[in-house]
Design an enzyme around this catalytic site. Structure first.
Site, PDB file in Angstrom:
ATOM      1  N   LYS B  80      -1.781  -6.776   2.032  1.00 36.90           N
ATOM      2  CA  LYS B  80      -0.370  -6.553   1.704  1.00 36.90           C
ATOM      3  C   LYS B  80       0.471  -7.501   2.571  1.00 36.90           C
ATOM      4  O   LYS B  80       0.157  -7.699   3.754  1.00 36.90           O
ATOM      5  CB  LYS B  80      -0.036  -5.103   2.020  1.00 36.90           C
ATOM      6  CG  LYS B  80       1.361  -4.637   1.642  1.00 36.90           C
ATOM      7  CD  LYS B  80       1.514  -3.142   1.983  1.00 36.90           C
ATOM      8  CE  LYS B  80       2.824  -2.570   1.480  1.00 36.90           C
ATOM      9  NZ  LYS B  80       2.934  -1.110   1.763  1.00 36.90           N
ATOM     10  N   SER B 150       4.560   1.481  -1.989  1.00 37.32           N
ATOM     11  CA  SER B 150       4.951   0.093  -1.880  1.00 37.32           C
ATOM     12  C   SER B 150       3.802  -0.907  -1.982  1.00 37.32           C
ATOM     13  O   SER B 150       4.050  -2.072  -2.239  1.00 37.32           O
ATOM     14  CB  SER B 150       5.679  -0.108  -0.556  1.00 37.32           C
ATOM     15  OG  SER B 150       4.827   0.174   0.534  1.00 37.32           O
ATOM     16  N   SER B 174       2.582   5.133   0.243  1.00 36.28           N
ATOM     17  CA  SER B 174       2.520   3.757  -0.255  1.00 36.28           C
ATOM     18  C   SER B 174       1.123   3.167  -0.408  1.00 36.28           C
ATOM     19  O   SER B 174       0.986   2.086  -0.966  1.00 36.28           O
ATOM     20  CB  SER B 174       3.364   2.838   0.639  1.00 36.28           C
ATOM     21  OG  SER B 174       4.731   3.017   0.371  1.00 36.28           O
TER      22      SER B 174
END
Lengths: 464, 464
Positions: B80, B150, B174
């Site tokens: 990420k 997210s 997330s």
């Protein structure tokens, strides 16, 4: 009778163990001494004569039967009135708590009872521990002066031989400030070393509990009986408990003592400066290695102290402040109302700076074994005095003047012990503090003991 | 080529170890797969083809020379774009960070590199991890729908066979939300289990880092390489690391599974409810003992989640928000500005309620070994959808609808793993989560593995 009360806790304990002193007679003497001085000092919210005498009788019988529990058995002690004691009110010296009754003992109360101590009473605190003057109470060396605070009653009663140990609590200096200005030992252990369960909170991330005593050994003995993990206090640490007594007399030869080149000596009374530097020289003469150190993040210490303390106190008092605002003293109420205006982002920023500060102090202890500094910036001020005049138009309100040298050990959580080191020209006690590494109580007590053994300040009693 | 990418991480690792698969060819295949799907998915902020191929060549040479490092050696993975990777920007998918260059690797990046993984690229996040839609990115099962967030890019690339594992971070769900709506495993370990050093913070007291994978075993393998103490993350725990693999296939016979009677099933899509209850029945058929449990402080979960997350995020972004407000997406900027209005006393109250909540969940684990609940309340919503219509005039904005079932494990810090358990009538993945006791990752992975072994959801690939 008076002779017994002049002994140290360790000294009286030895005689109790040998059955040369009767716990009942000792407790009676302590209660009589307190009653004789309360008119001047007003150190107590309440005396527990019945409880104390009953505990003393039980101690006496146990010891006579060969069941001696240890150093605190049969010894008169007192609790700051923030500590719950089952069946008694915990007033926090506040009208807000006039109807508060404790259902169970605080962790420290329970440990002291289990050790066989006789708890003679509950001592006055600055209201809810949120202040350093303890306006109810007088200083035993001069009752026109403050006893410090917030554990002012504990400082006053220990110094005046009302009992052998009194518990205090310390959020910005509230053990060490009264110890310093009353001329006693004041030990604030490492954050998490002693359980705060059952003690009214001022600021949970800065609150510490610990003893005020007349000698270093007495503080070490008390810590031995109090230290240890308690899951009921979320801040309590599951760390092994050291032996605080075995190396107490090992001296300071080769120990590295840091003397701050900034912050701690920047703005202090001249007599304080002289006495503390003389104490450092004395330790150097005893074999300590003295080094200058730089105090990290010095200009942010007070911002972090108040940035954490004020909103944490306001959160704790939120409902009470809604319901009983008129029952608070004005100084405390204003603090609590101001604390509600601090933003969460400012609070979080203070938490982050505190972490950096802790890390930087940690690094300092690679260079030195302890830091020595004045406990407070000045001797006890007059009870009607609002500011300290540093000259040149520089007037400082009394509260920050007394808090700013003790607060570093609250913000960092490091252990610190206040030690008497003389008297001002006005006859008021002077004091230095020894600040150690986390859970390094044995080391700072050893340094304090080396100094105390070489001096006789702790033997002097106020004329009352 | 496509066959290699359909293997699990564990499966491909075994073939790499035996030199039946070339890490270089595998990495080339992964990069080609990503390039073929990026037009639809846009899962990546950037690909690191050069770095990945160079790492793959090194892995290949090492393995050929008999120096096999373990399961991640030569395996393509992704990070990420909150994770620092030395020499590359960490954009957090935000214009605010267009000029941010990482000087050193995050702890996880360093551990994955040391394990020999080939890091193919940085995946898209909802801006600064502060949202659950990841608007840059499409869902592999239907690109008109959100990939969750997210860690939306990580969910999309793992589900679409772009790589074998992608790191996510989880502050209110997330990791588990994108895992649930993309049909992957998503493991949020216990607070403090994996170091967050070098990962951009959303909310330090709620942030967790962990992997998204296609199988439970792959998550266990990744955790094995990532777990452990790191003093550079102040929240990291110095706790022993369990063996996550040895008892993975031990089954669920006799394990006590708690099914919430309140909160988690109160307002969920009918297909979610049916699929999760069927999964629980499956586990019961496999020998688990199912018990109803009451979720404590249920009505305060979202207040605590947002009461902590918003001001912590605002504190982290304070300076950037002053300097670059216009570069934030409007949704994130509004959240950050709102967070500045929260008072310290409200924040402290949220901390205190959180502590009570943690204690109460702790007590729950005396009765059960794990709690099973839906990961999210509904399948992936359309990218243009702002609310979920629950009928009867009850419309819920998408963000709280997706966060409310994952947030409990953030607030409590408990480990939770999201596991696929079927598909909606619209062909979108459904998921349940297994929430365990602190540092009980081995146990929840074992339960997830028992279910996965009895089903074949994890073998299905989206048609892209």
């Amino acid at each position: 009778m008076q002779d017994m009360l002049n002994l140290s806790l360790a000294g009286v304990a030895e005689k109790i163990r040998k059955q040369e002193i009767s716990p009942v007679e000792l407790t009676e003497a302590a209660l009589a001494r307190i009653e004789a001085t309360e008119g001047v000092l007003n150190a107590y919210v309440r005396l527990n004569a019945d409880h104390a005498l009953s505990a003393a009788r039980e101690a006496e019988a146990e010891i006579a039967a060969g069941r001696y529990r240890g150093e605190l058995h049969g010894v008169p002690v007192a609790m700051k009135d923030l500590y719950d004691m089952a069946g008694l009110p915990t007033t926090c010296s506040s009208k807000v708590r006039h109807d508060h009754l404790a259902e169970q003992d605080s962790a420290c109360t329970a440990r002291l009872k289990a050790a066989g101590a006789t708890i003679v009473g509950k001592t006055h605190t600055h209201e809810f521990a949120f202040g350093i003057t303890t306006p109810t109470t007088g200083n035993p060396w001069n009752a026109e002066h403050i006893p410090g605070g917030s554990s002012g009653g504990s400082g006053a009663t220990v110094a005046s031989r009302g009992c052998f140990m009194a518990m205090g609590s310390d959020t910005g200096g509230s053990i060490r400030i009264p110890a310093a200005v009353c001329g006693t030992i004041g030990l604030k252990p490492t954050f998490g070393r002693v359980s705060r369960f059952g003690v009214a909170s001022l600021s949970w991330s800065l609150d510490h509990v610990g003893p005020l005593t007349r000698t270093v050994r007495d503080a070490a003995i008390t810590l031995k009986w109090l230290a240890g993990y308690d899951p009921r206090d979320p801040g309590c640490a599951d760390e092994p408990v050291d032996d605080y007594l075995s190396a107490l007399d090992a001296g300071v030869k080769g120990l590295r003592i840091g003397v701050p080149r900034n912050y701690f000596f920047d703005l202090v009374d001249g007599e304080v400066d002289t006495a503390v530097r003389a104490a450092i020289s004395r330790l150097e003469a005893l074999g300590a290695v003295v080094k200058e150190v730089e105090i990290p993040y010095a200009d942010q210490i007070m911002g972090v102290e108040f940035g954490l303390c004020m909103p944490e106190a306001s959160a704790y008092h939120r409902d009470m402040l809604r319901e009983r605002a008129d029952l608070y003293g004005e100084d405390v109420r204003v603090f609590l109302e101001a604390g509600e205006l601090i933003s969460a982002t400012d609070y979080i920023t203070a938490l982050r700076v505190r972490q950096k500060m802790k890390d930087a102090w940690q690094a300092l202890y690679a260079e030195v074994d302890a830091v020595i500094a004045p406990s407070v910036a000045a001797p006890a001020t007059r009870r009607d005095q609002e500011v300290i005049d540093w000259g040149g138009g520089n007037e400082e309100p009394v509260t920050p003047a007394f808090v700013r040298l003790s607060a570093p050990a609250n913000v960092t959580g490091l252990p610190s012990v206040a030690v008497p080191c003389g008297y001002s020209s006005g006859g008021l006690p002077l004091s230095f503090q020894v600040i150690g590494r986390p859970f390094g109580e044995a080391r700072i007590l050893r340094i304090a003991q080396a100094y105390e053994s070489a001096t006789d300040w702790h033997t002097r009693a106020p004329a009352l």
